[in-house]
Structures are given as structure tokens and as C-alpha cells.
Scaffold this motif. Structure first.
Motif, PDB file in Angstrom:
ATOM      1  N   PHE A 571     -32.611 -12.245  36.559  1.00  0.00           N
ATOM      2  CA  PHE A 571     -32.232 -12.632  35.203  1.00  0.00           C
ATOM      3  C   PHE A 571     -31.876 -14.115  35.168  1.00  0.00           C
ATOM      4  CE2 PHE A 571     -31.232  -8.038  35.027  1.00  0.00           C
ATOM      5  CZ  PHE A 571     -31.993  -7.700  33.913  1.00  0.00           C
ATOM      6  N   PHE A 572     -32.141 -14.762  34.045  1.00  0.00           N
ATOM      7  CA  PHE A 572     -31.724 -16.145  33.852  1.00  0.00           C
ATOM      8  C   PHE A 572     -31.486 -16.363  32.362  1.00  0.00           C
ATOM      9  CE2 PHE A 572     -36.290 -16.138  33.335  1.00  0.00           C
ATOM     10  CZ  PHE A 572     -36.537 -17.038  32.311  1.00  0.00           C
ATOM     11  N   LEU A 592     -29.560 -17.219  25.651  1.00  0.00           N
ATOM     12  CA  LEU A 592     -30.414 -16.047  25.461  1.00  0.00           C
ATOM     13  C   LEU A 592     -30.813 -15.495  26.826  1.00  0.00           C
ATOM     14  CD1 LEU A 592     -32.697 -17.593  22.696  1.00  0.00           C
ATOM     15  CD2 LEU A 592     -30.743 -16.079  22.350  1.00  0.00           C
ATOM     16  N   LEU A 593     -30.748 -14.153  26.982  1.00  0.00           N
ATOM     17  CA  LEU A 593     -31.042 -13.514  28.259  1.00  0.00           C
ATOM     18  C   LEU A 593     -32.549 -13.352  28.441  1.00  0.00           C
ATOM     19  CD1 LEU A 593     -29.942 -12.078  30.801  1.00  0.00           C
ATOM     20  CD2 LEU A 593     -29.939  -9.953  29.468  1.00  0.00           C
ATOM     21  N   LEU A 609     -34.146  -4.874  26.347  1.00  0.00           N
ATOM     22  CA  LEU A 609     -32.809  -4.821  25.759  1.00  0.00           C
ATOM     23  C   LEU A 609     -32.568  -3.554  24.927  1.00  0.00           C
ATOM     24  CD1 LEU A 609     -32.088  -8.539  24.760  1.00  0.00           C
ATOM     25  CD2 LEU A 609     -31.078  -7.206  26.613  1.00  0.00           C
ATOM     26  N   PRO A 610     -33.514  -3.120  24.054  1.00  0.00           N
ATOM     27  CA  PRO A 610     -33.250  -1.890  23.279  1.00  0.00           C
ATOM     28  C   PRO A 610     -33.069  -0.660  24.165  1.00  0.00           C
ATOM     29  CG  PRO A 610     -35.025  -3.164  22.279  1.00  0.00           C
ATOM     30  CD  PRO A 610     -34.760  -3.785  23.613  1.00  0.00           C
ATOM     31  N   TRP A 624     -22.317 -10.626  32.675  1.00  0.00           N
ATOM     32  CA  TRP A 624     -23.037 -11.615  33.490  1.00  0.00           C
ATOM     33  C   TRP A 624     -23.485 -12.800  32.623  1.00  0.00           C
ATOM     34  CZ3 TRP A 624     -27.913 -13.747  33.351  1.00  0.00           C
ATOM     35  CH2 TRP A 624     -28.308 -14.476  34.472  1.00  0.00           C
ATOM     36  N   VAL A 625     -23.997 -12.489  31.426  1.00  0.00           N
ATOM     37  CA  VAL A 625     -24.425 -13.560  30.510  1.00  0.00           C
ATOM     38  C   VAL A 625     -23.234 -14.453  30.152  1.00  0.00           C
ATOM     39  CG1 VAL A 625     -25.268 -14.032  28.174  1.00  0.00           C
ATOM     40  CG2 VAL A 625     -26.382 -12.295  29.578  1.00  0.00           C
ATOM     41  N   MET A 626     -22.080 -13.844  29.870  1.00  0.00           N
ATOM     42  CA  MET A 626     -20.901 -14.631  29.519  1.00  0.00           C
ATOM     43  C   MET A 626     -20.491 -15.551  30.672  1.00  0.00           C
ATOM     44  SD  MET A 626     -17.151 -13.297  28.262  1.00  0.00           S
ATOM     45  CE  MET A 626     -17.782 -12.881  26.639  1.00  0.00           C
TER      46      MET A 626
END
Length: 816
Positions: A571-572, A592-593, A609-610, A624-626
Motif C-alpha cells: 500500500f502507498f 488517497l490510499l 475498498l468496498p 495505517w493511512v492516518m
């Protein structure tokens, strides 16, 4: 009228409570006062040690200063130049060594050049004292610690009233220690020694070691003292208030005095005061206070016990009698009551009255027991039906499903389970309240009941969910007719108290003709099919099939792959710039992931994502995104982009997670970022789901300094009604309105009015999805503050961010 004896017992009870309270208060105050007095005595000893140290240190240093000042009186002719000054000190070496224990002498000229040295090399830190002496033209004293600690005094000497030389002498601290030991009075006998603090030591005895000459006996004693100091005793506590330790059964007060006043280098003068006698007296006093208070309370307790013994006997008898009521032995209970409670009027009290009331209670319980048998059947019936709609509930439906499944063995027929959910039911509760929601559920139950046959069964499972069991089916296509009729029942809107509600339904169907099918499995299949029908946006039904199970399996596989991806850093983040439309100034990025799969390549967010949205994995990805976004924000601030914010999208699950606020605070502290540059984005659908809790969480987020943005504004069903209730900072206009604003006047009016309304409320506004220069120009004309979109920039891979910033940002402005 029956007499009672109650006043005395009430008075005695109140007195007992008051005495216990007063005794506890007095004992507490006396113990607190004794402890405070003990602390003041320790502080007095500490202050006296510091005062004596500075007095004797000043005395010894001034003695050398006075001797140097008196050089001109020692000889008939005072030193006329540096050479004569040096000769004078050479002749005085023995005197200074023998009389005043001067170990080292250094003489420096006014250029701070060493012209004479007797003893060790001049330490570098002493040069600061020399410079201060030349600057201020006065003696300067201090302590120098290398292997051993010494007093150092730097004294200016004028030659021919023109040239200033500096004489620096060092003496051992042993004389100072001796003076301090002799000055100790009998009330505070003390041992003192120089110690040094060793950083990184494991045990307390290794943290401090002796750094002065002591006798073997004193050294053993001091080592025991150092070993007794626990690791929890910090240097600050030892310096400011001291610490009490126990060695060989005696109490001692340990205090540290830093030898360096303006900086810490680990050298201290340790005072050890014997306070054993005082501590014994203190403990003895506390014991007297404590046991005196306890004795007083026990005396009153004993008195109360004797007085209330009669009460206790009656209460015991009553406690033994009450289980007879539970066993329905009512006659035996009455006999026990007559035997245990008095009938003499002048001895009656409240417990006798209670015993008679218990007899009346037994009579009523006996009557109720007779009615219980009659009511049991009614209660069992009530347990199988829903109280709101009067329909059978989940228990009844489960029983009937199992019954019909067993009957399939005897007849060749099928059965279907229809799982029904009201579409947009939450909208009714949120916008009109639960009263209207209950009315909608009742009307829905009535409409569904009109369709089914007499031998079919409808039940309410809870909330807005209904289940219909259809039996005796010759073929599966018959279910289609039932489902279509059910959907047709909801074509007409519901009218409740002048309110009109347009409600549709989604139906999931599970069909079976196999008697071995389990009821729970059949309900699970119907429930799964219902969620598939939900994807059709209402007024539809779906049959369960194996592909739905495959979809669930695929979702599980995707979740496992996502866990591996998170672990292997697949992921990035992609960062989409946000600019100020009027000046083109770069104001921030939206994080944005993205997923770079090793086999499938770049996986679109809409593909994973859905499917992960309602899994436990989604929560891990959110946090993780945060963490990644705040880390990038820290790097941006380090590289000079201090006024650039980072927008982070919060999911509904993450917003509801109690760990959100502590984790956010931890990240801000860890990466040392400005909280004002963090913008958390929430869709209005998430916010209005539980408006009261949402407002509470938002206020806590804003209290940290972070900003909150309402994302996709205008797409929800209650945007304007909730906008004033939500304490947000930023409103983001949904891209659907921006896309149609050039061609459709209604979209253009919506955008313009939204901008005016939001700005009049003092909030900022961002337009999403700007893909044409005409859109950007039109938005700037409408006084829209900020914008983002593909015309400004596509989302930038985090690894290319710095290269893009170098080419796209000039003087803080984004180059279009």
C-alpha cells in the motif's frame, strides 16, 4: 394503637455515625499534621546543610583572595611585573601547601596565557573562570571535578596599576568536609562524603559512587547507604527534599548538594543525617493517634452491638422465615412469625411491625401464586410475538422453520424463506424520530400480512426486518409471484399524521426442498440474498445462489491479501494537491490510499475498498493511512512547507472507534507536527448517523487543534438541516455538482448558493473534481476559496512527491 420503641435506636445510630466521622477526621488531621511536621524538619536540615556549605566554601575561598590581595604588604616592594609575581608564588609554595592545602597554582597574564604552573595541567573549564575574572575584575570561585573534586579560586592581580594578571589556585575539598562535620550539632548528627552519579547504571549502588577520601569504616557505611537508596528516588527528590532510608535497623535522611551550581556534571556532596530517634518518636506518636481513634470507635461499636442485639435476633428469625415464602410454604411461615415476634404492646418495635407486614405479604403472595398458573400460558404466548406489530417474533419463526423442515420428509414439496428489509428506513428515524419509525414498521407489517396465505407465516425479526415463510411450493417460480406482490404493496406511499413516506423493500429468498437443511443456514442464505438485492437500490428481490457464497469467499481472500499487502508495504499514498483558487497558492494535499499488487499491478480503489469496508481489516488500513499521512506532513514541514495541510479521510468505523483520539494525539506528539495542518474528512452520511455523538467527537478533535471537513457535501439527505449543528471548519462541494455546473444552470445555482451560505457562516469551502479551466475560472468568480481536481493535478505518488514539488511549486504557488 401499638407502641414502638424506635427513637433511642435512631439516636444511637446517628451518634455512632457522627462519632466515627469525627474520630476519623481528627485522627486524619493529627496524622497529617505529624507528617507535615516531619517533612518540615527534613526541609530545615536540608536548608541548614546548604547554608553551611556555602558559608564555609565562601570563607575558604575568601581566605585565599585576602592572602593574594595582601601580597603587597608581605614584601617591602610589591611585585612590579609578572616575573616578580611568579617569584613571589614560588617562594610561597610550601606555605600555601602546608598551611592551606593548595595543590595547584597557575598564573596567567591579561591575554590568558599561562606564565606559571605548579601542579597539574590547567583544566579547560577553569579558563571560563579566568575570562570572567578579567572581565569583571573580581575573584571568581568554583568547583572543579576530574578524578577528585577541588575548590578553585581565580583572583585578579594588578601590576603597576596597569597590567592585570590572574592567579588561579585549587585546594582539596577535605578541609571543607572537615569544617562541615565539625559544625554539625548534636540534634542533626551527619556524615558527609563526595559522590558521583554514574549514568546508565543498573543498580542504585552503581548509580552513585564515593569520590572522596574516607576511612574504611565510613566507606562501608556510605556504601550501605548508597545501596539502600531505591531506583525510584530521583536526583531531583534527593536534592530538593532528601530521601529517608533504613540501614542496619536505623533511619537516615539522605540529601544531595550539587557541587556545580549552574550545570550538572554528576558530582554531589552527600549528607547523611541520623534521624532514627526522631522517626521512632514519630511512629510511636502515630500509633498512639491511630489506636486511640480505633479504640474510641470500637468502644462505641461494642455499645451499639449490645443495644442492637435484640434487633439482630429478630432479623435473623425473619431471614430464616422468608425462604419459606419462596418455597410457597405459607402456613408454616405464619406459625414461625407468631413464635419469633412478641405480642407485648409495650415492647413492640419496627421489626415486630415488619413481621406483621410479612404476614400480609404472604397472604398476597399466596393469592398471586394462584393467579400465576393462569398467567403463565399468557406470558409464554407473549414471548413468541412482537409487541409492536403483534406478529410472531424470531423465536416463533425459528420454531416454525424447524417444524416445516421436518415435514418435508413426509411430502414432496418445497419451502421458501423471504428475508425483507425496508429501504431508507433509517432516513425516517433520523429525520422524523422513532415514533414515526414505529408507525412505518406497523404499517409495513400490515401490508406484508395482506399478501401471504393462511398457511404461511410472517414474523418481525427486529428493527425494520421481516421474514416470511412460504410452504407447500411445487416449484421455485411460485416464489416470484409472492415477491412481486410484496413489492407492489409498497408502491403506494405511506401517510402518517400528514407526513408522506415513500418506502420500498428489498427481498432475499432462500429456497429448499431438502429436509436436512438447517434453519440457521436457511436464514443466513436469505439474509445474504437480501443484501444482494439492496445493491439494486430498492424494490427488488434476489434468490440465493452459490455465487453469493463465492463472493463472500472472494471477500475473505481479498482481506487476507490486504493483510499481506499491509505487512509487505504494497500500500502507498497518492497525494492530490489543493490550491487557493484566487492566488494558485498550494494549501494542502488530500491523502488517497493506493494498492500496488505484485501480480495484478495497480488495483483501483473501487475494486478493493468496498469489499473491505465492513471487515476488521479496514480499521487497520484506516489507522495505517492516518499514520503515513501524518508522517508525510512532518516531512513536508521539515522541508519548508509549514503552512501546507494534510487531509485524511475517516471511515464510519474509524470515526466510531474509541481509539481514534488517543492514536491521533500519539501521532501528533511522535512526529512533532502542527495539529492545525491536519484536516480530517467525514462524509455527511457518517455525521448524521449519530449526530449527538458525532458533535461530541468533533469537538474533541477540534480541541486538539485539528480541522474537520464535511466531504461530499450536497449528496446526503439532510445536509442543510444538520450543517448548523455540526461544528465543522471546511465544507467540500461534491464533484457531481462541479461536473455539471457549466452545462446545467441548476447545478451552477446550487454551487453558487452553497459557496455564499458556507462563507457567510465563517467556514472555508473546497470544490472537488475541477477538471476544466473554465470550471476553475467560474468557481473563482463565485468566491470559492479552494479547489482540487485533475486539472490542477492528478494524485501524486508519495515517492514522486518531492520531484513534483520542485517542478510545480514556485514561490509557494502551484503552476498549472
Amino acid at each position: 394503637m401499638k407502641k414502638t420503641v424506635s427513637l433511642s435506636y435512631k439516636v444511637l445510630t446517628i451518634m455512632l455515625v457522627v462519632i466515627m466521622f469525627v474520630c476519623s477526621l481528627v485522627v486524619g488531621l493529627l496524622l497529617y499534621q505529624a507528617a507535615n511536621q516531619e517533612q518540615q524538619l527534613n526541609q530545615t536540615i536540608l536548608s541548614r546543610d546548604v547554608t553551611r556549605y556555602h558559608q564555609f566554601s565562601t570563607l575558604l575561598n575568601e581566605r585565599l583572595s585576602v592572602w593574594v590581595e595582601g601580597l603587597k604588604y608581605i614584601n617591602d616592594i610589591p611585585p612590579g611585573n609578572t616575573t616578580e609575581l611568579v617569584d613571589t608564588f614560588r617562594r610561597a609554595e610550601d606555605f600555601l601547601l602546608l598551611q592551606w592545602d593548595v595543590n595547584n597554582i597557575w598564573i596567567l597574564d591579561n591575554q590568558q596565557q599561562l606564565v606559571y604552573q605548579q601542579g597539574e595541567m590547567l583544566p579547560d573549564d577553569v579558563l571560563e573562570m579566568v575570562e570572567q575574572t578579567l572581565t569583571e575584575a573580581r575573584p571568581v570561585a568554583g568547583v572543579h571535578c576530574h578524578v577528585m573534586c577541588e575548590q578553585v579560586v581565580s583572583i585578579p592581580v594588578m601590576i603597576n596599576r596597569q597590567t592585570a594578571n590572574v592567579v588561579v589556585m585549587s585546594t582539596s575539598l577535605q578541609e571543607l568536609l572537615a569544617l562541615l562535620s565539625e559544625a554539625a550539632d548534636g540534634a542533626s548528627q551527619s556524615d558527609l562524603v563526595l559522590v558521583k552519579h554514574a549514568r546508565g547504571a543498573n543498580s542504585q549502588s552503581d548509580r552513585y559512587f564515593i569520590n572522596s577520601m574516607v576511612s574504611d569504616k565510613q566507606e562501608r557505611f556510605m556504601r550501605d547507604i548508597l545501596a539502600a537508596i531505591p531506583p525510584s528516588a530521583s536526583k531531583t527528590k534527593l536534592i530538593t527534599s532528601g530521601y529517608e532510608v533504613n540501614v542496619n535497623g536505623r533511619a537516615y535522611l539522605i540529601t544531595l548538594l550539587p557541587l556545580y551550581q549552574h550545570k550538572s556534571n554528576g558530582h554531589y556532596l552527600m549528607f547523611t543525617h541520623d534521624i532514627d530517634e526522631r522517626k521512632r518518636a514519630y511512629k510511636s506518636q502515630n500509633r498512639v493517634i491511630f489506636f486511640g481513634g480505633v479504640g474510641l470507635v470500637l468502644t462505641f461499636v461494642l455499645c451499639m452491638f449490645v443495644l442492637l442485639r435484640r434487633y439482630a435476633q429478630k432479623l435473623t428469625a425473619l431471614a430464616n422465615m422468608l425462604p419459606l415464602l419462596a418455597q410457597k410454604r405459607f402456613e408454616e411461615f405464619k406459625i414461625q412469625q407468631k413464635r419469633s415476634f412478641t405480642r407485648e404492646k409495650w415492647l413492640l418495635d419496627e421489626l415486630d411491625t415488619l413481621g406483621e407486614a410479612a404476614v400480609e405479604l404472604s397472604d398476597k403472595l399466596e393469592s398471586l401464586d394462584q393467579q400465576m398458573t393462569v398467567n403463565t400460558a399468557k406470558l409464554e404466548k407473549m414471548a413468541m410475538f412482537d409487541s409492536l406489530t403483534g406478529l410472531p417474533n424470531r423465536n416463533m419463526m425459528t420454531f416454525q422453520i424447524n417444524k416445516q423442515l421436518a415435514a418435508l420428509q413426509r411430502r414432496q414439496a418445497g419451502m421458501a424463506l423471504l428475508f425483507i428489509d425496508l429501504d431508507n428506513f433509517k432516513k425516517v428515524n433520523d429525520s422524523h424520530g422513532h415514533h414515526f419509525g414505529d408507525e412505518v414498521v406497523k404499517l409495513a407489517g400490515e401490508r406484508l400480512s395482506r399478501v401471504i396465505r393462511e398457511n404461511d407465516l410472517i414474523a418481525r425479526f427486529g428493527g425494520d426486518e421481516f421474514v416470511i415463510l412460504v410452504t407447500g411450493l411445487d416449484k421455485v417460480e411460485q416464489v416470484n409471484i409472492v415477491a412481486d406482490k410484496l413489492i407492489e404493496e409498497f408502491v403506494e406511499p405511506m401517510r402518517i399524521s400528514e407526513q408522506t413516506f415513500y418506502i420500498s423493500i428489498s427481498i432475499g429468498v432462500a429456497y429448499t426442498s431438502n429436509s436436512k437443511t438447517r434453519a440457521l443456514e436457511l436464514m443466513r442464505q436469505a439474509d445474504t440474498a437480501m443484501y444482494e438485492a439492496k445493491l439494486e437500490r430498492g424494490s427488488s428481490f434476489r434468490f440465493f445462489n452459490s455465487s453469493m457464497n463465492q463472493k463472500i469467499v472472494k471477500q475473505v481472500e481479498l482481506e487476507n491479501e490486504a493483510r499481506i499487502a499491509l505487512k509487505e508495504q504494497q500500500f502507498f499514498l497518492a497525494l492530490q494537491p489543493q490550491i487557493e483558487l484566487a492566488s494558485k497558492r498550494l494549501t494542502g494535499f488530500e491523502a488517497l490510499l493506493r494498492w500496488n499488487h505484485p501480480q495484478r499491478g495497480l488495483v483501483p480503489p473501487g475494486d478493493f475498498l468496498p469489499m473491505l469496508e465492513n471487515t476488521a481489516m479496514m480499521s487497520e488500513l484506516d489507522f495505517w493511512v492516518m499514520e503515513k499521512a501524518i508522517e508525510l506532513l512532518s516531512r513536508l514541514e521539515t522541508n519548508g512547507y509549514r503552512n501546507v495541510k494534510m487531509a485524511i479521510n475517516l471511515s464510519a468505523a474509524q470515526f466510531a472507534n474509541s481509539a481514534l483520539l488517543p492514536y491521533l494525539m500519539e501521532l501528533i506528539e511522535l512526529h512533532k507536527v502542527d495539529a492545525r495542518n491536519i484536516e480530517l474528512e467525514l462524509t455527511e452520511t457518517v455525521l448524521v448517523a449519530d449526530i449527538e455523538r458525532a458533535v461530541d467527537v468533533i469537538q474533541q478533535i477540534r480541541a486538539l487543534g485539528c480541522k474537520l471537513a464535511v466531504d461530499d457535501f450536497g449528496t446526503g439527505y439532510s445536509s442543510l438541516s444538520y450543517l448548523k449543528m455540526i461544528p465543522s471548519d471546511i465544507i467540500k462541494i461534491d464533484r457531481s455538482f462541479i461536473a455539471g455546473m457549466l452545462e446545467t444552470e441548476s447545478d451552477r445555482n446550487i454551487v453558487s448558493s452553497t459557496i455564499s451560505m458556507v462563507r457567510s457562516m465563517g467556514q472555508q469551502i473546497i470544490a472537488e473534481g475541477i477538471e476544466q479551466p473554465e470550471q476553475l475560472f467560474q468557481l473563482a468568480t463565485m468566491n470559492c476559496q479552494y479547489g482540487q481536481g485533475y486539472y490542477i493535478s492528478i494524485p501524486i505518488d508519495e515517492h514522486r512527491l518531492w520531484d513534483v514539488l520542485q517542478t510545480k511549486v514556485y514561490m509557494g504557488r502551484w503552476q498549472l
